[in-house]
Design a protein around this motif. Sequence first.
Motif, mmCIF file in Angstrom:
data_model
loop_
_atom_site.group_PDB
_atom_site.id
_atom_site.type_symbol
_atom_site.label_atom_id
_atom_site.label_comp_id
_atom_site.label_asym_id
_atom_site.label_seq_id
_atom_site.Cartn_x
_atom_site.Cartn_y
_atom_site.Cartn_z
ATOM 1 N N GLY A 7 0.822 -1.211 0.000
ATOM 2 C CA GLY A 7 0.000 0.000 0.000
ATOM 3 C C GLY A 7 0.852 1.256 0.000
ATOM 4 N N ALA A 8 1.962 1.223 0.745
ATOM 5 C CA ALA A 8 2.871 2.364 0.756
ATOM 6 C C ALA A 8 3.493 2.576 -0.627
ATOM 7 N N ILE A 9 3.850 1.485 -1.279
ATOM 8 C CA ILE A 9 4.407 1.584 -2.636
ATOM 9 C C ILE A 9 3.400 2.221 -3.581
ATOM 10 N N ALA A 10 2.160 1.755 -3.529
ATOM 11 C CA ALA A 10 1.127 2.299 -4.412
ATOM 12 C C ALA A 10 0.921 3.789 -4.169
ATOM 13 N N LEU A 11 0.918 4.194 -2.894
ATOM 14 C CA LEU A 11 0.751 5.611 -2.584
ATOM 15 C C LEU A 11 1.925 6.423 -3.110
#
Length: 483
Positions: free
Chosen positions: A117-121
């Motif tokens: 999720g952090a990567i996507a953000l």
Amino acid sequence: MTFTPPELRTWIDGTPEASDLELDDALHDPNTGTVLQGNRASSPAQVERALAGAWSAHSAGTWRDLGLAGRAALLHRFADLVDEQQTTIAELDSLNSGVTLRETTLFASSLAGTVRGAIALAERRGESAELAADQGPVRLRRVPWGPTALIAPWNAPAAVAVKKMAYALLAGAPVVLKPSPASPWSAQLLAAAAAEAGLPSGVFALVLGGGEVGQQICADPRVKAISMTGSTATGRLIAQASAPNLTRLRLELGSNNPAIVLADADLAATVEDLAAGMTKLNGQWCEAPRRVLADRAVYADLVAGLAERLRRTRVGSALDADTEVGPMAFRQRRDDLEAQRAHLVAAGASAAHRTDVPGGGWFLAPTVVSSSGPVDLPGEVFGPMIAVEPFTTVEDALVRSNAGPHGLAGYVFAGDVERAIAVGGHLEAGEVKVNGTSLLDMCADSAQSFFGDSGLGGHGDADVLEFYAGKQIVGVDLVDAPM
């Protein structure tokens, strides 16, 4: 469960080595009080090498210059490796914290998703952006501050460490992770995963120890940012140590989070929500409800309902599937809670709790403390204990709610949701929940600041990502500017 504790190693440049110092406080099974392992810390020389490695990686641009795509690829691999270890991580965290295996399993199963999720953000936000300018290109760049210290708590060791790691590393910052000396085990698996994922030399280090190690890290001028979750006392020490260097700080600290119960609240549902909130993670979570201010019309019924509900709470080993509340993480935590309860009773309050908790471990029966007047809590209550007091006017309830320590979270229970939201808007807290006490954010775009004396900064995924890097404008200057 057959248990072999992991060796407490220091990780520098992707390589584990023996932690040089022996600590006095052994690590115990909180369910039984049995010693499981002697505790160890990194030596000052080891901490220095970790800091030097992080500074070297930052100065050389080793991690920053990979670009977001390069960092994301390695962190996807890190997420996969952590996911493979989720069962072991859950077991280690349960034994370190006393939190039920059911809850630590939920945390462990979400770790890989946190990283992804952090990567996507980060990918949606990007590393740079072209800004509108007539005279030529002007670009906004996000530049990591530099080596970053990540100081994790004992109550949710892997969950907090992984989130800090993911966002700091994605921002391009080399990191030095220090877990709590009370819960160092799962960090060993995270360090091994970081090494196997291929993070470059100096980009990640794991050091072990207590206040002395924290002081050395936080006072070092090469550390450009610090993200810490823990007690208010520790947060103040970090602020003092880092102040000469003007180090950027994100500190999530303590709070006796208030809950206001209005006269039209559904009492049965409120009892269940408050009982769930105050016992989640054995009450060992920073945003748990601690102080309840109830309208006098419902005060007595609320106290009676909570007392009955808590007497039915299943207290037992954190490893048993039917346990609702496990032991406190360590003996001192249990003893401090017992001392707080005794202090309140000596001051005239009543305390209701079951008396048949297991022996041998660090157990505390979930307790409701009540008084016909204001309850003066002796410091932050960090465990399965909640205080209830009546109020006559909402204005009075708000004044008392906004007295410290406070600022992380607040709760309002009412039948009229719009009125509850209006009341909640007057609480000095970064997050106010109406008719619920869940641990999760209320929506994907949630964000909250740490108000009062509950810390510096805030959380919400976008804000967390922003903390680890600064903004830089690079471009063609104005033509014929008047000044």
